[in-house]
Design a protein around this motif. Structure first.
Motif, mmCIF file in Angstrom:
data_model
loop_
_atom_site.group_PDB
_atom_site.id
_atom_site.type_symbol
_atom_site.label_atom_id
_atom_site.label_comp_id
_atom_site.label_asym_id
_atom_site.label_seq_id
_atom_site.Cartn_x
_atom_site.Cartn_y
_atom_site.Cartn_z
ATOM 1 N N PRO A 24 0.832 -1.212 0.000
ATOM 2 C CA PRO A 24 0.000 0.000 0.000
ATOM 3 C C PRO A 24 0.863 1.256 0.000
ATOM 4 O O PRO A 24 2.078 1.193 0.187
ATOM 5 C CB PRO A 24 -0.810 -0.141 1.295
ATOM 6 C CG PRO A 24 -0.008 -1.052 2.154
ATOM 7 C CD PRO A 24 0.693 -1.993 1.231
ATOM 8 N N PRO A 25 0.240 2.421 -0.210
ATOM 9 C CA PRO A 25 1.017 3.673 -0.272
ATOM 10 C C PRO A 25 1.834 3.938 0.991
ATOM 11 O O PRO A 25 2.857 4.609 0.927
ATOM 12 C CB PRO A 25 -0.071 4.746 -0.455
ATOM 13 C CG PRO A 25 -1.222 4.015 -1.058
ATOM 14 C CD PRO A 25 -1.177 2.630 -0.507
ATOM 15 N N GLU A 26 1.383 3.412 2.127
ATOM 16 C CA GLU A 26 2.142 3.640 3.358
ATOM 17 C C GLU A 26 3.496 2.943 3.337
ATOM 18 O O GLU A 26 4.350 3.210 4.172
ATOM 19 C CB GLU A 26 1.357 3.131 4.577
ATOM 20 C CG GLU A 26 -0.001 3.786 4.723
ATOM 21 C CD GLU A 26 -1.098 2.949 4.086
ATOM 22 O OE1 GLU A 26 -2.082 2.646 4.773
ATOM 23 O OE2 GLU A 26 -0.948 2.580 2.902
ATOM 24 N N GLY A 27 3.697 1.988 2.373
ATOM 25 C CA GLY A 27 4.971 1.296 2.279
ATOM 26 C C GLY A 27 4.936 -0.023 3.013
ATOM 27 O O GLY A 27 3.923 -0.446 3.574
ATOM 28 N N PRO A 28 6.074 -0.712 3.044
ATOM 29 C CA PRO A 28 6.127 -2.050 3.658
ATOM 30 C C PRO A 28 5.912 -2.047 5.157
ATOM 31 O O PRO A 28 5.709 -3.095 5.751
ATOM 32 C CB PRO A 28 7.546 -2.536 3.300
ATOM 33 C CG PRO A 28 8.325 -1.295 3.031
ATOM 34 C CD PRO A 28 7.358 -0.321 2.453
ATOM 35 N N GLN A 29 5.957 -0.877 5.802
ATOM 36 C CA GLN A 29 5.730 -0.824 7.244
ATOM 37 C C GLN A 29 4.261 -0.638 7.588
ATOM 38 O O GLN A 29 3.924 -0.415 8.750
ATOM 39 C CB GLN A 29 6.542 0.342 7.857
ATOM 40 C CG GLN A 29 8.034 0.266 7.557
ATOM 41 C CD GLN A 29 8.651 -1.021 8.033
ATOM 42 O OE1 GLN A 29 8.287 -1.527 9.093
ATOM 43 N NE2 GLN A 29 9.584 -1.572 7.262
ATOM 44 N N ALA A 30 3.383 -0.697 6.593
ATOM 45 C CA ALA A 30 1.949 -0.564 6.842
ATOM 46 C C ALA A 30 1.498 -1.629 7.829
ATOM 47 O O ALA A 30 1.989 -2.756 7.805
ATOM 48 C CB ALA A 30 1.173 -0.685 5.533
ATOM 49 N N PRO A 31 0.554 -1.285 8.705
ATOM 50 C CA PRO A 31 0.207 -2.214 9.791
ATOM 51 C C PRO A 31 -0.468 -3.500 9.332
ATOM 52 O O PRO A 31 -0.347 -4.509 9.999
ATOM 53 C CB PRO A 31 -0.735 -1.384 10.673
ATOM 54 C CG PRO A 31 -1.273 -0.314 9.759
ATOM 55 C CD PRO A 31 -0.184 -0.026 8.778
ATOM 56 N N ARG A 32 -1.167 -3.508 8.197
ATOM 57 C CA ARG A 32 -1.955 -4.687 7.825
ATOM 58 C C ARG A 32 -1.613 -5.128 6.404
ATOM 59 O O ARG A 32 -2.405 -4.963 5.483
ATOM 60 C CB ARG A 32 -3.449 -4.404 7.950
ATOM 61 C CG ARG A 32 -3.915 -4.160 9.379
ATOM 62 C CD ARG A 32 -5.426 -4.001 9.435
ATOM 63 N NE ARG A 32 -6.113 -5.203 9.034
ATOM 64 C CZ ARG A 32 -6.394 -6.210 9.855
ATOM 65 N NH1 ARG A 32 -6.041 -6.144 11.119
ATOM 66 N NH2 ARG A 32 -7.043 -7.276 9.411
#
Length: 879
Positions: free
Chosen positions: A247-255
């Motif tokens: 997702p746009p948040e990158g690989p550190q996205a929570p889900r």
């Protein structure tokens, strides 16, 4: 006791709401239509239960070309109508089996793409989980994943650059076979949405799809495989968990979903130097796919020391080229050694003209080669011993230790075609049965076909041999001195390329033939079916790929004769080894076939899925544009997955690696660089295959497996063959023993060795040509074998015997010292058995088949087969 199956109409009901006595026939028949397609389970599905799956567990796709339907003749229209009837019957039977079927139609111009989204209710999942003997968790354990290299580096205190923390690590459990009447004993049973993982649901639905008929079962009108083969359906696949891009948040996205985790930490090229997250792979793709990648990673890791040692041995050869006295004598001989013609009308030639060939041959033929052959023989033995331990550990951790013995069920195609039934000696249940004598006759007939195909390969080999001989004659007569000196090498190189083309063409033909033969042999389980198919194809591919190297290693130059008495094949003089010896030619052949095949395979694996995927997307989206839909319009996940390439299984992947293993071990005495090329290829192969499964393939059905199957036995056979092959290579194709014999009997510094290996042409040949010449052989002036030849023959045979006995003895000792199953795994197996007995054997009742107490004796739940029961409603299971 054998019983012939009754020729009756198909009327078996998959989920019977009648008392258990009505279900006497077992669960190996069809999931045939019930009298009311919208039965109790279908009604419950439509009503919507709390456990309704999120979108769908499985998708069926078919396309209808409305324009083509109007243009068809009567025969084609009848076929189209028959296909439509089969589809409708199949979907009705799926509804009768308790599945939810939600149909989505997408109009693309003159074509309608139909998607049938399938999902199973909680009751159906519970029924089949028990029927399929699925294992579900009892007690959570700390994660046991480990790598021997990680432990070694930790012990040495060296930072491990291969280690990476992968999020959402799948937990490990003690588990046992699922029983509905002991549901509260299983972890997570209070949450119907997550109790069955996605792979478990896929397995259950695929079992139903494989057994559901769409016509009369006795006519083999049964199962999803037949519908796909007949073109009634275009595709059938489980859905991916979502997009693989982060997702746009990158690989550190929570889900991150499971597919995104695999892409981020496994399927990217940048992760070439990291451990594979095998537990994540197993959770998403199933045990069979995970075992393949576990084997590939294990084999690649073991190639590292082999590649290092092989490269060192090659570098030693590079230094010896310039200090080797026989090679220096050859290059400095000028016109001292005039060699006999290589063909009938070829000119005499000078041995000094082959200086470059002799130096190249010295790269691979020296004392270090003997050490490396011994090293690789023991390496192969240790590799297989430690893989057995690794495989046993993974099979236990992934709940597959006894899958093939007690849990695997008959193939649906076998169940539909078997003429009779017989009790299973393990479960005691009646199962479809095919007489062993009839199968043996069919397998014998198939063996005859295999022999014929092997004969075709041998004929191709003979044609290549003749091509090389004729090409060598043509080049030698060209009048160019340089080309004449390299005539044998040019003929060999072009012959290798022609051989590779023959190999690739014959492989495609034979694989299709092997499929037909294996289906005809009527193997009971999918594992036996795959093992029989694998063995057929491997026997053919073994002869196909290895026949030319075997000829060069053990036959070329052995039956040449001598000047004035040359032997011929179909009137063409037999080939001789070039001045550098046959070992350098064998190394060239190996590099052309092994590296050439790897390059071609990798190009195919990169380009073909991309081209197929591009064409599928272009075909579907162009129709949408014609229909007036926006190209950027959002579409369902089932449409996204339909644009991907169908997964074609693991057979080709295994075959490529096993053939490579053969090249690395069987002929390693001729090419110490083979492990290095294999290592470089496999580093690419792991990420290439991972990327295909995560990004480019439709999600395959999660299949269970206990091990890598018959491939392990093939690898063991190759290991034994490699010991024998390398012993004969060193004894008969290498100069190692003649040099050692010369050191012991003549000169320690090898001065004069070149003259020692050259015989003089008989006087009759010299008189006929009015000049004398030399040729490579241990013969006297009359062309008879000399005493030196017989002494060397005895030494060579003794070397073969000693080499084999040393390697096999050490291998046997290693087999005894290295247990097949680690002690820690044996303890965990006993602990799990104890917990399963405690959890399932108590005479408590949660709910019974008739509302009565469970009367089975303590401990019997663990080994007995499932007992028929009426599937309760979801509301009952929630109480």
């Amino acid at each position: 006791m054998l019983r012939r199956r009754a020729q009756e109409e198909d009327s078996t009901v998959l989920i019977d709401v009648s008392p258990p006595e009505a279900e006497k026939r077992g669960s190996y028949g069809s999931t045939a239509h019930a009298s009311e397609p919208g039965g109790q389970q279908a009604a419950a599905c439509r009503a919507g239960s709390p456990a309704k799956p999120r979108i769908a567990d499985f998708v069926l796709v078919w396309e209808e070309d409305l324009k083509l339907d109007r243009q068809q003749d009567s025969a084609a229209r009848d076929r189209t109508d028959m296909h439509r009837t089969w589809r409708e019957t199949f979907l009705d039977n799926l509804r009768a089996a308790g599945l939810c079927v939600d149909q989505q139609d997408v109009q693309d111009g003159n074509t309608t793409v139909h998607y049938a989204l399938l999902s199973a209710s909680w009751a159906v999942l519970c029924y089949y989980a028990e029927d399929l003997r699925l294992k579900l968790p009892l007690q959570e354990l700390p994660n046991q994943a480990s790598n021997w290299s990680a432990g070694l580096l930790a012990w040495l205190g060296i930072p491990n650059v291969l280690l990476e923390v992968v999020p959402d690590v799948p937990p490990e459990y003690y588990s046992c076979r699922f029983r509905v009447n002991k549901l509260p004993r299983f972890l997570g049973s209070d949450n119907q949405d997550t109790f069955f993982t996605s792979t478990k649901r896929h397995q259950i639905l695929f079992e139903i799809l494989a057994k559901t008929p769409y016509g009369h079962e006795k006519k083999n009108l049964l199962g999803i495989h037949q519908l796909l083969a007949e073109g009634v359906l275009s595709a059938a696949f489980p859905l991916h968990d979502g997009p693989f891009k982060t997702p746009p948040e990158g690989p550190q996205a929570p889900r991150l979903n499971q597919r995104q985790v695999l892409f981020q930490h496994w399927a990217r090229w940048g992760k070439w130097n990291k451990y594979q997250p095998l537990d994540h792979v197993r959770r998403y793709f199933g045990e069979k796919v995970a075992l393949y990648f576990a084997w590939l990673g294990f084999y690649t890791g073991w190639l590292l020391p082999a590649a290092v040692v092989g490269t060192l041995v090659f570098l030693v050869g590079c230094f010896l080229v310039f200090s080797d006295i026989p090679t220096q004598e050859l290059c400095g001989s000028k016109d001292s050694f005039e060699m006999c013609p290589l063909c009938l009308d070829c000119p005499f030639w000078l041995l000094s003209s082959a200086c470059a060939l002799a130096q190249a041959g010295r790269l691979f033929d020296h004392g270090g080669t003997v050490f490396f052959s011994l090293f690789m023989a023991l390496w192969a033995v240790l590799l297989l011993e430690y893989w057995k331990r690794k495989s046993a550990t993974l099979a236990y951790r992934w709940d597959c230790s006894d899958y093939e013995d007690t849990e695997e069920r008959p193939r649906p195609q076998f169940a539909a075609s078997a003429p009779m039934t017989a009790p299973n000696p393990i479960t005691g249940e009646d199962e479809p049965y095919f007489p062993e004598r009839s199968r043996a006759r069919r397998m014998l007939a198939g063996s005859v076909v295999i022999v014929v195909m092997v004969a075709v390969v041998v004929m191709c080999l003979v044609s290549i041999i003749l091509y090389r001989a004729i090409m060598a004659i043509v080049v030698s007569r060209s009048g160019n001195t340089l080309l004449a000196a390299w005539a044998s090498r040019i003929a060999s190189l072009t012959g290798s390329v022609v051989n590779l083309v023959f190999i690739l063409i014959l492989s495609k033909i034979y694989v299709s033939l092997a499929h037909v033969l294996t289906r005809w042999e009527m193997h009971r389980t999918q594992t036996k079916f795959e093992d029989a198919f694998t063995l057929k194809v491997f026997i053919f591919q073994f002869v196909n790929f290895y026949s030319s190297p075997v000829y060069i290693a053990f036959f070329k130059g052995r039956f040449v004769g001598y000047p004035g008495n040359y032997h011929t094949l179909f009137g063409v003089r037999n080939e001789e080894c070039a001045a550098g010896g046959c070992l350098i030619e064998l190394a060239q052949e190996l590099l052309v076939i092994m590296v050439g095949k790897q390059v071609i395979n990798n190009m195919q694996e990169v380009l073909i899925p991309k081209l197929k995927g591009w064409w599928q997307k272009f075909r579907l989206r162009s129709k949408k544009r014609k229909a007036g839909a926006s190209a950027g319009a959002s579409q369902g996940p089932w449409e996204d997955d339909y644009e991907l390439v169908p997964c074609e299984g693991l057979f080709d992947e295994y075959l490529e690696m096993v053939l490579q293993f053969g090249f690395v071990t069987i002929f390693v005495a001729a090419c110490p660089l083979a492990p290095l090329f294999a290592l470089l290829n496999n580093w690419v192969e792991i990420r290439l295959d991972a990327r295909k499964f995560v990004c480019e393939y439709r999600r395959p059905v999660a299949e269970r497996a206990q091990d890598i199957g018959i491939w392990f036995h093939i690898l063991a056979g190759l290991t034994h063959l490699a010991v024998i092959s390398n012993a004969f290579l060193l004894a008969f194709s290498s100069d190692f023993l003649p040099r050692a014999y010369y050191r012991w009997t003549r000169a320690h510094d090898l001065r004069g060795f070149l003259n020692f290996t050259l015989a003089r042409a008989p006087s009759s040949f010299a008189a006929a040509h009015n000049r004398t010449c030399r040729y490579r052989a241990f013969r006297d002036d009359d062309g008879h074998y000399s005493q030196t030849y017989w002494n060397l023959l005895a030494i060579r045979l003794a070397f073969v015997i000693v080499f084999e006995h040393v390697v096999f003895s050490v291998g046997r000792l290693l087999d005894l010292l290295v247990p097949d199953i680690p002690e820690s795994v044996e303890i965990k197996v006993k602990r799990e058995y104890y917990l399963a007995k405690q959890a399932l054997a108590e005479n408590e009742v949660l709910f019974g088949t008739n509302g009565t107490k469970d009367e089975q004796p303590e401990g019997s739940e663990l080994s007995s087969h499932w007992t028929p029961f009426t599937v309760p409603k979801a509301s009952q299971l929630q109480q």
